[in-house]
Design a protein around this motif. Structure first.
Motif, PDB file in Angstrom:
ATOM      1  N   PRO A 227       0.821  -1.220   0.000  1.00  0.00           N
ATOM      2  CA  PRO A 227       0.000   0.000   0.000  1.00  0.00           C
ATOM      3  C   PRO A 227       0.853   1.267   0.000  1.00  0.00           C
ATOM      4  O   PRO A 227       2.023   1.220   0.372  1.00  0.00           O
ATOM      5  CB  PRO A 227      -0.802  -0.131   1.303  1.00  0.00           C
ATOM      6  CG  PRO A 227      -0.081  -1.116   2.131  1.00  0.00           C
ATOM      7  CD  PRO A 227       0.642  -2.029   1.207  1.00  0.00           C
ATOM      8  N   PRO A 228       0.256   2.385  -0.399  1.00  0.00           N
ATOM      9  CA  PRO A 228       0.985   3.652  -0.435  1.00  0.00           C
ATOM     10  C   PRO A 228       1.515   4.005   0.947  1.00  0.00           C
ATOM     11  O   PRO A 228       0.887   3.661   1.964  1.00  0.00           O
ATOM     12  CB  PRO A 228      -0.071   4.675  -0.864  1.00  0.00           C
ATOM     13  CG  PRO A 228      -1.175   3.886  -1.468  1.00  0.00           C
ATOM     14  CD  PRO A 228      -1.134   2.529  -0.857  1.00  0.00           C
ATOM     15  N   ASN A 229       2.654   4.646   0.953  1.00  0.00           N
ATOM     16  CA  ASN A 229       3.252   5.151   2.195  1.00  0.00           C
ATOM     17  C   ASN A 229       3.788   4.090   3.142  1.00  0.00           C
ATOM     18  O   ASN A 229       4.166   4.403   4.265  1.00  0.00           O
ATOM     19  CB  ASN A 229       2.245   6.020   2.969  1.00  0.00           C
ATOM     20  CG  ASN A 229       2.404   7.466   2.567  1.00  0.00           C
ATOM     21  OD1 ASN A 229       3.514   7.895   2.262  1.00  0.00           O
ATOM     22  ND2 ASN A 229       1.307   8.190   2.563  1.00  0.00           N
ATOM     23  N   ALA A 230       3.798   2.845   2.684  1.00  0.00           N
ATOM     24  CA  ALA A 230       4.319   1.783   3.553  1.00  0.00           C
ATOM     25  C   ALA A 230       5.832   1.897   3.679  1.00  0.00           C
ATOM     26  O   ALA A 230       6.418   1.385   4.635  1.00  0.00           O
ATOM     27  CB  ALA A 230       3.929   0.416   3.003  1.00  0.00           C
ATOM     28  N   GLY A 231       6.458   2.550   2.665  1.00  0.00           N
ATOM     29  CA  GLY A 231       7.908   2.718   2.713  1.00  0.00           C
ATOM     30  C   GLY A 231       8.630   1.934   1.640  1.00  0.00           C
ATOM     31  O   GLY A 231       9.802   1.593   1.787  1.00  0.00           O
ATOM     32  N   SER A 233       9.519   2.904  -1.489  1.00  0.00           N
ATOM     33  CA  SER A 233      10.614   3.666  -2.094  1.00  0.00           C
ATOM     34  C   SER A 233      11.779   3.795  -1.130  1.00  0.00           C
ATOM     35  O   SER A 233      12.945   3.694  -1.534  1.00  0.00           O
ATOM     36  CB  SER A 233      10.129   5.059  -2.496  1.00  0.00           C
ATOM     37  OG  SER A 233       8.994   4.945  -3.312  1.00  0.00           O
ATOM     38  N   SER A 234      11.468   3.991   0.134  1.00  0.00           N
ATOM     39  CA  SER A 234      12.545   4.103   1.127  1.00  0.00           C
ATOM     40  C   SER A 234      13.345   2.811   1.190  1.00  0.00           C
ATOM     41  O   SER A 234      14.575   2.824   1.265  1.00  0.00           O
ATOM     42  CB  SER A 234      11.959   4.393   2.513  1.00  0.00           C
ATOM     43  OG  SER A 234      11.068   5.476   2.456  1.00  0.00           O
ATOM     44  N   VAL A 247      11.414   9.846  -2.285  1.00  0.00           N
ATOM     45  CA  VAL A 247      10.760   9.481  -1.025  1.00  0.00           C
ATOM     46  C   VAL A 247      10.040  10.708  -0.497  1.00  0.00           C
ATOM     47  O   VAL A 247      10.635  11.756  -0.312  1.00  0.00           O
ATOM     48  CB  VAL A 247      11.790   8.985   0.007  1.00  0.00           C
ATOM     49  CG1 VAL A 247      11.080   8.608   1.303  1.00  0.00           C
ATOM     50  CG2 VAL A 247      12.538   7.804  -0.551  1.00  0.00           C
ATOM     51  N   PRO A 249       6.449  12.106   1.975  1.00  0.00           N
ATOM     52  CA  PRO A 249       5.362  11.707   2.879  1.00  0.00           C
ATOM     53  C   PRO A 249       4.000  11.658   2.196  1.00  0.00           C
ATOM     54  O   PRO A 249       3.038  11.193   2.785  1.00  0.00           O
ATOM     55  CB  PRO A 249       5.382  12.773   3.983  1.00  0.00           C
ATOM     56  CG  PRO A 249       6.234  13.872   3.483  1.00  0.00           C
ATOM     57  CD  PRO A 249       7.050  13.388   2.343  1.00  0.00           C
ATOM     58  N   LEU A 333       8.946   2.554  14.792  1.00  0.00           N
ATOM     59  CA  LEU A 333       7.829   3.285  15.410  1.00  0.00           C
ATOM     60  C   LEU A 333       6.981   2.401  16.327  1.00  0.00           C
ATOM     61  O   LEU A 333       6.103   2.889  17.020  1.00  0.00           O
ATOM     62  CB  LEU A 333       6.914   3.872  14.325  1.00  0.00           C
ATOM     63  CG  LEU A 333       7.546   4.897  13.374  1.00  0.00           C
ATOM     64  CD1 LEU A 333       6.536   5.365  12.358  1.00  0.00           C
ATOM     65  CD2 LEU A 333       8.118   6.072  14.161  1.00  0.00           C
ATOM     66  N   ALA A 353      13.149   0.791   7.161  1.00  0.00           N
ATOM     67  CA  ALA A 353      13.890   1.381   6.044  1.00  0.00           C
ATOM     68  C   ALA A 353      14.575   2.660   6.500  1.00  0.00           C
ATOM     69  O   ALA A 353      15.555   3.092   5.907  1.00  0.00           O
ATOM     70  CB  ALA A 353      12.944   1.671   4.880  1.00  0.00           C
TER      71      ALA A 353
HETATM   72  P1  GDP Z   1       5.945   4.287  -0.524  1.00  0.00           P
HETATM   73  O1  GDP Z   1       4.758   5.110  -0.914  1.00  0.00           O
HETATM   74  O2  GDP Z   1       5.548   2.932  -0.079  1.00  0.00           O
HETATM   75  O3  GDP Z   1       7.037   4.257  -1.537  1.00  0.00           O
HETATM   76  O4  GDP Z   1       6.544   4.975   0.803  1.00  0.00           O
HETATM   77  P2  GDP Z   1       7.791   5.956   0.959  1.00  0.00           P
HETATM   78  O5  GDP Z   1       9.066   5.213   0.849  1.00  0.00           O
HETATM   79  O6  GDP Z   1       7.586   7.147   0.111  1.00  0.00           O
HETATM   80  O7  GDP Z   1       7.628   6.333   2.485  1.00  0.00           O
HETATM   81  C1  GDP Z   1       6.471   6.972   2.984  1.00  0.00           C
HETATM   82  C2  GDP Z   1       6.826   7.715   4.256  1.00  0.00           C
HETATM   83  O8  GDP Z   1       7.203   6.817   5.283  1.00  0.00           O
HETATM   84  C3  GDP Z   1       8.009   8.670   4.102  1.00  0.00           C
HETATM   85  O9  GDP Z   1       7.747   9.838   4.840  1.00  0.00           O
HETATM   86  C4  GDP Z   1       9.164   7.920   4.706  1.00  0.00           C
HETATM   87  O10 GDP Z   1      10.161   8.761   5.211  1.00  0.00           O
HETATM   88  C5  GDP Z   1       8.492   7.139   5.788  1.00  0.00           C
HETATM   89  N1  GDP Z   1       9.188   5.898   6.121  1.00  0.00           N
HETATM   90  C6  GDP Z   1       9.582   4.943   5.244  1.00  0.00           C
HETATM   91  N2  GDP Z   1      10.166   3.918   5.890  1.00  0.00           N
HETATM   92  C7  GDP Z   1      10.163   4.244   7.204  1.00  0.00           C
HETATM   93  C8  GDP Z   1      10.613   3.578   8.411  1.00  0.00           C
HETATM   94  O11 GDP Z   1      11.170   2.473   8.400  1.00  0.00           O
HETATM   95  N3  GDP Z   1      10.405   4.232   9.576  1.00  0.00           N
HETATM   96  C9  GDP Z   1       9.799   5.447   9.658  1.00  0.00           C
HETATM   97  N4  GDP Z   1       9.654   6.008  10.839  1.00  0.00           N
HETATM   98  N5  GDP Z   1       9.344   6.097   8.561  1.00  0.00           N
HETATM   99  C10 GDP Z   1       9.536   5.510   7.355  1.00  0.00           C
END
Ligand code: GDP
Length: 448
Positions: A227-231, A233-234, A247, A249, A333, A353
């Protein structure tokens, strides 16, 4: 080789500026080019120092190492000259311009040296493919695979199979053509079909390789989905150790599929970020979603990334039965008391990540997975769909030939064997009908 063929030249080494640039010249006027620019031709295959001039007696462009490879013992099979000059932009431009002024010389087209090598019998088609793969090999196992291909693993095997097929075909045809004559045995079908059956078994075994050769060549595909924002890309950025995906929010910023190539213990793994997998109205994003789904559906493995702080989302990432590992991200978290243990069950990876927790375990598991899927693949004969398609046709023709049985029609068997041999000839790029006759006359000494 045609004597009035164009002589071609090109920069064969990498993009300037570099320490040394290699410029190659191939064709009947290569020697003239060397005489014109260097004033003399060194001993064959011996490096010689020379001052290169822009024309006979003209101004010096650069000091160079010159090499002279007279035909046919050269890369292309033609006369070849190699000039090693200082790898500066202007030096290279001046040398290329001077070569262009030599009568009968022109810049080479892409792949033209290799093409000539192939036409002159220096390399067969499978070796040409191996050469291309060697240049693009990114990992050690890919290099080994490509080198074997270049050295003739498949080419020699295909020639061996083809030689045996032609002998079998010759047996059958001898039976047809000379059946009225006393000096040729009447029924040669039995031995020919025996050869066809053993070839069928060998080629069938080469095809039953689980497509490991192609998978090594292409790299294992691992899709990162969730899902979106799961991390996602990170995670990708972490794994790639460089910033490849944005990356942010905000949800849905990764609109397309982003690829990262990893070298895990010598095995290639292509990671795909399919962050766009979600329902959306935006047409651009919809296209990204469609592609993401399609690629995730074809992946060897899916890393299904979820936010460990959110409600679990168990959506199936792709169509079909792709193997999926659960990656629970953002455990930094999660309350320490609720944290999953790092020695989690197979296919379940709690990670962060952000802080890097759990990534070593995930990477080690990916490396093991790649190793298990690709180990030994460098020795595969088949490395491309082209090979597989050709060998399948050979097998089909051999099956039809065997289907005739030893009481079958010789002309049908001969035709199927001819088809099979032709396919093998096409595989290596060496189709030649004369061989059949050669074998007939060699083996039966008909002497007419
Ligand atoms: P994507 O939409 O799945 O690609 O998610 P992103 O990589 O863009 O990450 C979404 C948000 O979650 C960003 O603000 C990241 O900084 C944050 N994030 C990603 N991984 C982690 C993690 O392991 N811990 C925390 N606290 N935040 C994270």
């Amino acid at each position: 080789m045609t004597p009035d063929r164009d002589t071609i030249f090109a920069l064969s080494s990498g993009r300037p500026p570099v320490a040394v640039a290699v410029i190659r010249v191939s064709g009947p006027r290569a020697r003239l080019a060397l005489e014109t620019m260097a004033g003399r031709v060194p001993e064959p295959r011996r490096a010689a120092f020379a001052r290169l001039r822009d024309r006979s007696g003209g101004e010096v462009i650069d000091e160079a190492i010159t090499l002279w490879f007279p035909a046919p013992k050269s890369e292309t099979g033609e006369d070849v000259v190699e000039l090693q000059v200082h790898g500066g932009q202007a030096v290279i431009a001046a040398v290329l311009a001077a070569l262009g002024r030599v009568d009968g010389l022109r810049p080479a087209e892409p792949g033209e040296f290799t093409r000539r090598a192939c036409e002159n019998g220096r390399l067969d088609l499978t070796a040409v493919e191996g050469l291309a793969d060697l240049i693009f090999a990114e990992t050690e196992a890919q290099r080994q695979q490509a080198y074997r291909q270049l050295a003739g693993t498949l080419g020699k095997q295909a020639e061996n199979w083809r030689g045996r097929l032609i002998e079998a075909q010759a047996l059958v045809e001898a039976g047809i053509d000379f059946s009225d004559e006393g000096d040729v045995p009447d029924r040669l079908l039995g031995p020919a079909l025996a050869t066809a059956r053993s070839l069928r078994a060998e080629i069938g075994a080469a095809l039953a390789d689980d497509q490991r050769g192609e998978r090594l060549r292409d790299g294992l595909v691992v899709a990162i989905a969730g899902p979106p924002n799961a991390g996602k890309s990170s995670l990708l950025n972490r794994l790639a150790r460089r910033d490849v995906a944005i990356v942010t929010p905000h949800a849905g910023t990764t609109r397309d599929v982003i690829e990262v190539h990893l070298d895990l213990g010598g095995y290639p793994v292509t990671l795909l970020d399919t962050a766009g997998i979600r329902d959306t109205q935006d047409p651009v994003e919809q296209e990204g979603v469609r592609r993401a789904r399609a690629r995730a559906g074809m992946a060897d493995l899916v890393l299904w990334v979820t936010d460990a702080t959110a409600h679990p989302i168990g959506r199936d990432p792709g169509e079909g039965t792709v193997r999926t590992w659960q990656v629970r991200n953002k455990i930094d978290l999660v309350e320490p008391a609720l944290k999953p243990s790092p020695s989690s069950s197979e296919g379940d990876f709690p990670i962060s990540a952000l802080t890097g927790t759990g990534l070593a375990e995930l990477i080690a598991a990916l490396a093991r997975h790649a190793g298990a899927a690709l180990e030994g693949a460098e020795a595969s004969l088949v490395t491309r769909e082209r090979h597989r398609a050709a060998l399948r046709k050979v097998v089909e023709a051999l099956d039809r030939a065997s289907g005739e049985g030893s009481a079958g029609r010789e002309d049908i068997v001969a035709e199927e064997l001819r088809l099979a041999a032709r396919e093998l000839g096409r595989l290596t790029g060496r189709v030649d009908v004369e061989d059949v006759l050669d074998v007939i006359f060699r083996d039966f000494c008909i002497g007419k």
